[in-house]
Design a protein around this motif. Structure first.
Motif, PDB file in Angstrom:
ATOM      1  N   ILE A  81       0.846  -1.210   0.000  1.00 10.91           N
ATOM      2  CA  ILE A  81       0.000   0.000   0.000  1.00 10.91           C
ATOM      3  C   ILE A  81       0.878   1.257   0.000  1.00 10.91           C
ATOM      4  O   ILE A  81       0.610   2.215  -0.746  1.00 10.91           O
ATOM      5  CB  ILE A  81      -0.938  -0.012   1.218  1.00 10.91           C
ATOM      6  CG1 ILE A  81      -1.973  -1.132   1.083  1.00 10.91           C
ATOM      7  CG2 ILE A  81      -1.649   1.336   1.366  1.00 10.91           C
ATOM      8  CD1 ILE A  81      -2.837  -1.317   2.305  1.00 10.91           C
ATOM      9  N   GLY A  82       1.928   1.248   0.795  1.00 12.67           N
ATOM     10  CA  GLY A  82       2.841   2.392   0.821  1.00 12.67           C
ATOM     11  C   GLY A  82       3.526   2.608  -0.515  1.00 12.67           C
ATOM     12  O   GLY A  82       3.650   3.744  -0.984  1.00 12.67           O
ATOM     13  N   ALA A  83       3.951   1.505  -1.143  1.00 18.07           N
ATOM     14  CA  ALA A  83       4.646   1.614  -2.430  1.00 18.07           C
ATOM     15  C   ALA A  83       3.707   2.129  -3.519  1.00 18.07           C
ATOM     16  O   ALA A  83       4.053   3.043  -4.282  1.00 18.07           O
ATOM     17  CB  ALA A  83       5.225   0.248  -2.810  1.00 18.07           C
ATOM     18  N   TYR A  84       2.524   1.552  -3.602  1.00 21.26           N
ATOM     19  CA  TYR A  84       1.582   1.973  -4.647  1.00 21.26           C
ATOM     20  C   TYR A  84       1.042   3.378  -4.386  1.00 21.26           C
ATOM     21  O   TYR A  84       0.806   4.146  -5.322  1.00 21.26           O
ATOM     22  CB  TYR A  84       0.441   0.961  -4.766  1.00 21.26           C
ATOM     23  CG  TYR A  84       0.754  -0.147  -5.744  1.00 21.26           C
ATOM     24  CD1 TYR A  84       0.518   0.009  -7.098  1.00 21.26           C
ATOM     25  CD2 TYR A  84       1.319  -1.336  -5.311  1.00 21.26           C
ATOM     26  CE1 TYR A  84       0.830  -0.997  -8.010  1.00 21.26           C
ATOM     27  CE2 TYR A  84       1.637  -2.349  -6.207  1.00 21.26           C
ATOM     28  CZ  TYR A  84       1.381  -2.168  -7.554  1.00 21.26           C
ATOM     29  OH  TYR A  84       1.714  -3.166  -8.456  1.00 21.26           O
ATOM     30  N   SER A  85       0.847   3.736  -3.127  1.00 20.39           N
ATOM     31  CA  SER A  85       0.399   5.106  -2.824  1.00 20.39           C
ATOM     32  C   SER A  85       1.448   6.111  -3.276  1.00 20.39           C
ATOM     33  O   SER A  85       1.117   7.149  -3.865  1.00 20.39           O
ATOM     34  CB  SER A  85       0.142   5.244  -1.315  1.00 20.39           C
ATOM     35  OG  SER A  85      -0.876   4.370  -0.894  1.00 20.39           O
ATOM     36  N   ALA A  93      -0.581  12.006  -9.636  1.00 19.79           N
ATOM     37  CA  ALA A  93      -1.025  13.257  -9.015  1.00 19.79           C
ATOM     38  C   ALA A  93       0.044  14.352  -9.039  1.00 19.79           C
ATOM     39  O   ALA A  93      -0.260  15.510  -8.742  1.00 19.79           O
ATOM     40  CB  ALA A  93      -1.447  12.991  -7.569  1.00 19.79           C
ATOM     41  N   GLY A  94       1.282  13.994  -9.386  1.00 26.39           N
ATOM     42  CA  GLY A  94       2.338  14.998  -9.504  1.00 26.39           C
ATOM     43  C   GLY A  94       2.872  15.524  -8.189  1.00 26.39           C
ATOM     44  O   GLY A  94       3.435  16.630  -8.155  1.00 26.39           O
ATOM     45  N   PHE A  95       2.718  14.756  -7.110  1.00 27.15           N
ATOM     46  CA  PHE A  95       3.239  15.196  -5.819  1.00 27.15           C
ATOM     47  C   PHE A  95       4.774  15.196  -5.842  1.00 27.15           C
ATOM     48  O   PHE A  95       5.384  14.275  -6.381  1.00 27.15           O
ATOM     49  CB  PHE A  95       2.759  14.266  -4.708  1.00 27.15           C
ATOM     50  CG  PHE A  95       1.379  14.558  -4.210  1.00 27.15           C
ATOM     51  CD1 PHE A  95       0.368  14.947  -5.090  1.00 27.15           C
ATOM     52  CD2 PHE A  95       1.069  14.451  -2.864  1.00 27.15           C
ATOM     53  CE1 PHE A  95      -0.911  15.220  -4.635  1.00 27.15           C
ATOM     54  CE2 PHE A  95      -0.209  14.716  -2.392  1.00 27.15           C
ATOM     55  CZ  PHE A  95      -1.196  15.103  -3.282  1.00 27.15           C
ATOM     56  N   PRO A  96       5.414  16.176  -5.218  1.00 26.76           N
ATOM     57  CA  PRO A  96       6.875  16.105  -5.064  1.00 26.76           C
ATOM     58  C   PRO A  96       7.250  15.060  -4.023  1.00 26.76           C
ATOM     59  O   PRO A  96       6.399  14.625  -3.228  1.00 26.76           O
ATOM     60  CB  PRO A  96       7.242  17.519  -4.591  1.00 26.76           C
ATOM     61  CG  PRO A  96       6.001  18.016  -3.922  1.00 26.76           C
ATOM     62  CD  PRO A  96       4.841  17.406  -4.656  1.00 26.76           C
ATOM     63  N   PHE A  97       8.529  14.683  -4.024  1.00 27.65           N
ATOM     64  CA  PHE A  97       8.997  13.614  -3.137  1.00 27.65           C
ATOM     65  C   PHE A  97       8.697  13.902  -1.669  1.00 27.65           C
ATOM     66  O   PHE A  97       8.172  13.045  -0.952  1.00 27.65           O
ATOM     67  CB  PHE A  97      10.507  13.422  -3.324  1.00 27.65           C
ATOM     68  CG  PHE A  97      11.144  12.614  -2.239  1.00 27.65           C
ATOM     69  CD1 PHE A  97      11.034  11.233  -2.218  1.00 27.65           C
ATOM     70  CD2 PHE A  97      11.835  13.248  -1.212  1.00 27.65           C
ATOM     71  CE1 PHE A  97      11.609  10.494  -1.211  1.00 27.65           C
ATOM     72  CE2 PHE A  97      12.410  12.511  -0.194  1.00 27.65           C
ATOM     73  CZ  PHE A  97      12.299  11.132  -0.193  1.00 27.65           C
ATOM     74  N   TRP A  98       9.027  15.128  -1.224  1.00 26.74           N
ATOM     75  CA  TRP A  98       8.907  15.448   0.197  1.00 26.74           C
ATOM     76  C   TRP A  98       7.464  15.436   0.680  1.00 26.74           C
ATOM     77  O   TRP A  98       7.214  15.340   1.878  1.00 26.74           O
ATOM     78  CB  TRP A  98       9.549  16.804   0.487  1.00 26.74           C
ATOM     79  CG  TRP A  98       8.929  17.949  -0.267  1.00 26.74           C
ATOM     80  CD1 TRP A  98       9.319  18.440  -1.487  1.00 26.74           C
ATOM     81  CD2 TRP A  98       7.797  18.729   0.137  1.00 26.74           C
ATOM     82  NE1 TRP A  98       8.503  19.475  -1.872  1.00 26.74           N
ATOM     83  CE2 TRP A  98       7.573  19.681  -0.888  1.00 26.74           C
ATOM     84  CE3 TRP A  98       6.967  18.724   1.253  1.00 26.74           C
ATOM     85  CZ2 TRP A  98       6.543  20.611  -0.830  1.00 26.74           C
ATOM     86  CZ3 TRP A  98       5.939  19.651   1.307  1.00 26.74           C
ATOM     87  CH2 TRP A  98       5.731  20.580   0.281  1.00 26.74           C
ATOM     88  N   LEU A  99       6.504  15.518  -0.261  1.00 27.68           N
ATOM     89  CA  LEU A  99       5.094  15.464   0.127  1.00 27.68           C
ATOM     90  C   LEU A  99       4.498  14.071  -0.107  1.00 27.68           C
ATOM     91  O   LEU A  99       3.661  13.606   0.673  1.00 27.68           O
ATOM     92  CB  LEU A  99       4.302  16.507  -0.662  1.00 27.68           C
ATOM     93  CG  LEU A  99       2.822  16.668  -0.309  1.00 27.68           C
ATOM     94  CD1 LEU A  99       2.660  17.061   1.167  1.00 27.68           C
ATOM     95  CD2 LEU A  99       2.163  17.711  -1.193  1.00 27.68           C
ATOM     96  N   ALA A 100       4.959  13.415  -1.189  1.00 23.39           N
ATOM     97  CA  ALA A 100       4.397  12.103  -1.543  1.00 23.39           C
ATOM     98  C   ALA A 100       4.730  11.039  -0.503  1.00 23.39           C
ATOM     99  O   ALA A 100       3.863  10.229  -0.127  1.00 23.39           O
ATOM    100  CB  ALA A 100       4.904  11.678  -2.915  1.00 23.39           C
ATOM    101  N   LEU A 106       1.048   8.048   5.561  1.00 16.81           N
ATOM    102  CA  LEU A 106      -0.177   8.347   6.306  1.00 16.81           C
ATOM    103  C   LEU A 106      -1.363   7.544   5.772  1.00 16.81           C
ATOM    104  O   LEU A 106      -2.192   7.052   6.554  1.00 16.81           O
ATOM    105  CB  LEU A 106      -0.471   9.846   6.221  1.00 16.81           C
ATOM    106  CG  LEU A 106      -1.568  10.386   7.146  1.00 16.81           C
ATOM    107  CD1 LEU A 106      -1.225  10.114   8.606  1.00 16.81           C
ATOM    108  CD2 LEU A 106      -1.776  11.879   6.912  1.00 16.81           C
ATOM    109  N   ILE A 107      -1.441   7.408   4.439  1.00 20.31           N
ATOM    110  CA  ILE A 107      -2.508   6.581   3.846  1.00 20.31           C
ATOM    111  C   ILE A 107      -2.391   5.144   4.348  1.00 20.31           C
ATOM    112  O   ILE A 107      -3.396   4.501   4.693  1.00 20.31           O
ATOM    113  CB  ILE A 107      -2.416   6.642   2.304  1.00 20.31           C
ATOM    114  CG1 ILE A 107      -2.787   8.047   1.801  1.00 20.31           C
ATOM    115  CG2 ILE A 107      -3.313   5.588   1.668  1.00 20.31           C
ATOM    116  CD1 ILE A 107      -2.537   8.246   0.324  1.00 20.31           C
TER     117      ILE A 107
END
Length: 347
Positions: A81-85, A93-100, A106-107
């Motif tokens: 789940i962590g890897a796929y999220s 979704a284009g999230f940067p590393f520090w946010l993704a 958390l997911i």
């Protein structure tokens, strides 16, 4: 003349590194780790990176199983789940590393709450069966929800960038993964010494007694699942970034057994045991692979049946540790330290 190692304050008694010698050893170890990738080469750096990621995952299951006593065989599903999220947040979704990465963790932690709910009424083998069922559900969703996960073909993960610098080789990943692993270890070490950590240990030792003493079983069991899943999500996210392409084949059901083996071999209920176990389980297949390269001509079974040999080696290691050293490598490490501290009066 110094006659003992006595503490005169609460702060000194609670310090993680309590003696000068330990602080010097840690300083030397940190210097060694800083220069390690410059002389070790890409292969050893790659193995250490995998071991560090596995350490974070092993910390998660050790918090849940080793410290709280909630046996889980669904840890591999949380890693997935962590890897796929991470992959979805970064690639789609284009999230940067520090946010993704923290969002993916958390997911995963929230998904841990879903599994943690039944733990309030289940324990032992019934909880094990529940976590196994959760693993099959996650595996099924990953394969069948093709519009989100790309199904069996898997999906790519973009190269992470920090301050515009691409993390695209083993050495760069080393200087990303090792500090995160160190922070994860430090946080877990301190968490276990707090009220929450002591409540987890009380639940593990005797849940009925803990409840009589005022420990809220529901709150602390769910908290344990939350923290454990967060660690798993963090490990899964780093793993996805590191291998750049993920598919269901990277997260088989046996992955949960691998992580359980790490804490059994390393030492259940021990932070340092998580490190020992992750290193052992990560490096054992590499050792078998080297043996296959060296002795493959004389013993072709090492090459032809590599997976079976690896599984047998894991099983044999678990059996031997359970019989001869139930406290794992950490227990042996403690006995060795006590032996040399009390030498020559070692009886």
């Amino acid at each position: 003349m110094t006659s003992g190692d006595f503490k005169t304050s609460y702060k000194a008694d609670m310090a993680i590194f309590q003696t000068v010698w330990i602080k010097l050893w840690m300083a030397g170890f940190i210097v060694f780790m800083i220069f390690f990738p410059f002389w070790a080469g890409p292969y050893l750096t790659y193995v250490v990176n995998l071991a560090a990621i596995a350490t974070i995952g092993a910390l998660g299951i050790n918090i849940l199983t080793g410290f709280t006593g909630q046996i889980s065989l669904g840890h591999g599903a949380f890693i997935a789940i962590g890897a796929y999220s991470t992959a979805i947040l970064t690639a789609d979704a284009g999230f940067p590393f520090w946010l993704a990465l923290p969002t993916a963790a958390l997911i995963t932690a929230i998904s841990g709450l879903i599994v943690g709910g039944p733990s309030l009424r289940l324990k032992g083998l019934y909880l094990v069966m529940t976590t196994i069922a959760f693993s099959f559900i996650v595996q099924y969703v990953i394969i069948k929800w093709e519009s989100l996960t790309r199904g069996s073909t898997g999906m790519g993960v973009p190269t992470p960038k920090i301050f515009g610098h691409a993390i695209d080789n083993d050495r760069a990943f080393y200087f990303l993964i090792i500090p995160i692993t160190a922070l994860a270890l430090l946080f877990a070490r301190n968490l276990i010494r707090t009220k929450v950590g002591r409540a987890w240990v009380a639940i593990r030792d005797r849940d009925i007694s803990a409840e009589v003493m005022g420990v809220n079983l529901a709150r602390y069991k769910v908290t344990s699942f939350f923290v454990s899943s967060f660690y798993a999500g963090l490990a899964g996210g780093l793993y996805a970034y590191y291998i750049t392409d993920i598919s269901p084949e990277h997260f088989p059901i046996t992955l949960s057994i691998d992580y359980l083996a790490m804490i059994i071999i390393g030492g259940m209920g021990s932070i340092l045991g998580s490190v020992f176990g992750a290193m052992f389980v990560t490096m054992l297949p590499e050792g078998i692979r080297i043996a296959a390269d060296v002795f493959g001509t004389s013993y072709p079974v090492l090459v032809d049946r590599f997976f079976e040999v690896k599984v047998m080696a894991f099983g044999l290691a678990i059996i031997l540790f359970l019989i001869f050293e139930p406290t794992g490598i950490y227990g042996r490490w403690i006995k060795t330290k006590i032996y040399y501290k009390s030498w020559p009066f070692t009886y």
